[in-house]
Design a protein around this motif. Sequence first.
Motif, PDB file in Angstrom:
ATOM      1  N   UNK A   1       0.838  -1.212   0.000  1.00 14.06           N
ATOM      2  CA  UNK A   1       0.000   0.000   0.000  1.00 14.06           C
ATOM      3  C   UNK A   1       0.870   1.257   0.000  1.00 14.06           C
ATOM      4  N   UNK A   2       1.928   1.228   0.821  1.00 15.53           N
ATOM      5  CA  UNK A   2       2.829   2.400   0.868  1.00 15.53           C
ATOM      6  C   UNK A   2       3.474   2.629  -0.497  1.00 15.53           C
ATOM      7  N   UNK A   3       3.930   1.541  -1.121  1.00 17.54           N
ATOM      8  CA  UNK A   3       4.584   1.662  -2.432  1.00 17.54           C
ATOM      9  C   UNK A   3       3.591   2.223  -3.453  1.00 17.54           C
ATOM     10  N   UNK A   4       2.362   1.694  -3.442  1.00 17.88           N
ATOM     11  CA  UNK A   4       1.350   2.131  -4.422  1.00 17.88           C
ATOM     12  C   UNK A   4       0.973   3.592  -4.209  1.00 17.88           C
ATOM     13  N   UNK A   5       0.983   4.043  -2.954  1.00 14.08           N
ATOM     14  CA  UNK A   5       0.598   5.426  -2.646  1.00 14.08           C
ATOM     15  C   UNK A   5       1.750   6.414  -2.907  1.00 14.08           C
ATOM     16  N   UNK A   6       2.915   5.899  -3.283  1.00 12.41           N
ATOM     17  CA  UNK A   6       4.062   6.780  -3.530  1.00 12.41           C
ATOM     18  C   UNK A   6       4.729   7.235  -2.248  1.00 12.41           C
ATOM     19  N   UNK A   7       4.468   6.530  -1.146  1.00  9.14           N
ATOM     20  CA  UNK A   7       5.056   6.931   0.136  1.00  9.14           C
ATOM     21  C   UNK A   7       6.487   6.421   0.311  1.00  9.14           C
ATOM     22  N   UNK A   8       6.956   5.613  -0.654  1.00  5.62           N
ATOM     23  CA  UNK A   8       8.330   5.109  -0.559  1.00  5.62           C
ATOM     24  C   UNK A   8       9.169   5.772  -1.650  1.00  5.62           C
ATOM     25  N   UNK A   9      10.281   6.349  -1.231  1.00  2.00           N
ATOM     26  CA  UNK A   9      11.183   7.013  -2.174  1.00  2.00           C
ATOM     27  C   UNK A   9      11.830   5.988  -3.087  1.00  2.00           C
ATOM     28  N   UNK A  10      12.094   4.837  -2.534  1.00  2.00           N
ATOM     29  CA  UNK A  10      12.616   3.696  -3.298  1.00  2.00           C
ATOM     30  C   UNK A  10      12.206   2.451  -2.555  1.00  2.00           C
ATOM     31  N   UNK A  11      12.122   1.350  -3.257  1.00  2.00           N
ATOM     32  CA  UNK A  11      11.853   0.086  -2.570  1.00  2.00           C
ATOM     33  C   UNK A  11      12.365  -1.061  -3.423  1.00  2.00           C
ATOM     34  N   UNK A  12      12.636  -2.154  -2.758  1.00  2.00           N
ATOM     35  CA  UNK A  12      13.183  -3.319  -3.443  1.00  2.00           C
ATOM     36  C   UNK A  12      12.824  -4.571  -2.657  1.00  2.00           C
ATOM     37  N   UNK A  13      12.959  -5.701  -3.342  1.00  2.00           N
ATOM     38  CA  UNK A  13      12.755  -6.971  -2.660  1.00  2.00           C
ATOM     39  C   UNK A  13      14.123  -7.599  -2.461  1.00  2.00           C
ATOM     40  N   UNK A  14      14.451  -7.905  -1.213  1.00  2.00           N
ATOM     41  CA  UNK A  14      15.745  -8.499  -0.867  1.00  2.00           C
ATOM     42  C   UNK A  14      15.434  -9.761  -0.071  1.00  2.00           C
ATOM     43  N   UNK A  15      16.008 -10.888  -0.464  1.00  2.00           N
ATOM     44  CA  UNK A  15      15.723 -12.174   0.201  1.00  2.00           C
ATOM     45  C   UNK A  15      14.205 -12.428   0.241  1.00  2.00           C
ATOM     46  N   UNK A  16      13.479 -12.004  -0.790  1.00  2.34           N
ATOM     47  CA  UNK A  16      12.032 -12.254  -0.832  1.00  2.34           C
ATOM     48  C   UNK A  16      11.222 -11.384   0.112  1.00  2.34           C
ATOM     49  N   UNK A  17      11.871 -10.411   0.751  1.00  2.00           N
ATOM     50  CA  UNK A  17      11.140  -9.526   1.655  1.00  2.00           C
ATOM     51  C   UNK A  17      11.230  -8.091   1.139  1.00  2.00           C
ATOM     52  N   UNK A  18      10.184  -7.335   1.447  1.00  2.00           N
ATOM     53  CA  UNK A  18      10.159  -5.957   0.977  1.00  2.00           C
ATOM     54  C   UNK A  18      10.965  -5.042   1.891  1.00  2.00           C
ATOM     55  N   UNK A  19      11.729  -4.141   1.270  1.00  2.00           N
ATOM     56  CA  UNK A  19      12.469  -3.107   2.009  1.00  2.00           C
ATOM     57  C   UNK A  19      12.243  -1.789   1.269  1.00  2.00           C
TER      58      UNK A  19
END
Length: 205
Positions: free
Chosen positions: A63-81
Amino acid sequence: MARRGVCLVISAPSGAGKSTIANALRAADPQLLHSVSVTTRQPRPGETDGVHYHFRTMEQFEQMAAAGDLLEWATVFGRGYGTPRGPVETALASGHDMVFDIDWQGHRQIRAALPEDVVSLFVLPPSLAELERRLRGRASDHAEEIARRMTAARDEIAHWQEFDHVIVNSDLDQAIAEARSILVAARLQTARQQGLPSFIAEFEA
Ligand code: 5GP
């Protein structure tokens, strides 16, 4: 006019010592802010929500990613960061420097988003054997996790040339001193200067 803060991005394979270096920078310089990431992984012993990470469910993260609340994001070891956008914008606009402990994917995105603000640094271990030894020393991670992290470490190291600076962490005190020098040099960049003596106005273009 207040100068904008420096975005000091530190990346490294897990076990190279980047968190230790980032913590030492902040301990020596209380003005330096730390970007607290959002993650969907479970807290490790000793980790506190809101201090080490904001621990969230995958649904909240998405939800945060979709709302643009994350400046950047990635999946590391299958988990969101991901990096919450608001605190970064507030910090930089008010002239505070911020340190980011994120991976190469985050570095690429944050550099694209804030090209004028980012100064980046990659921490290498002295050898792959030493990296594995350090990962084995971490009680919270199981053998399977260590094998996964060694594979991930190689993937992370593959991106070392994308960074402005590279430090080899053979001696922790030296690595910390080198990281501090990079931060100080970034602060002294001409374009970021503030608080120069008033006579300098005479010499402005
Ligand atoms: P750990 O789970 O060991 O705390 O972190 C695993 C990896 O995720 C590390 O390489 C760390 O730098 C990276 N990481 C932590 N926070 C973020 C973030 O907000 N964005 C990105 N892209 N990577 C992150």
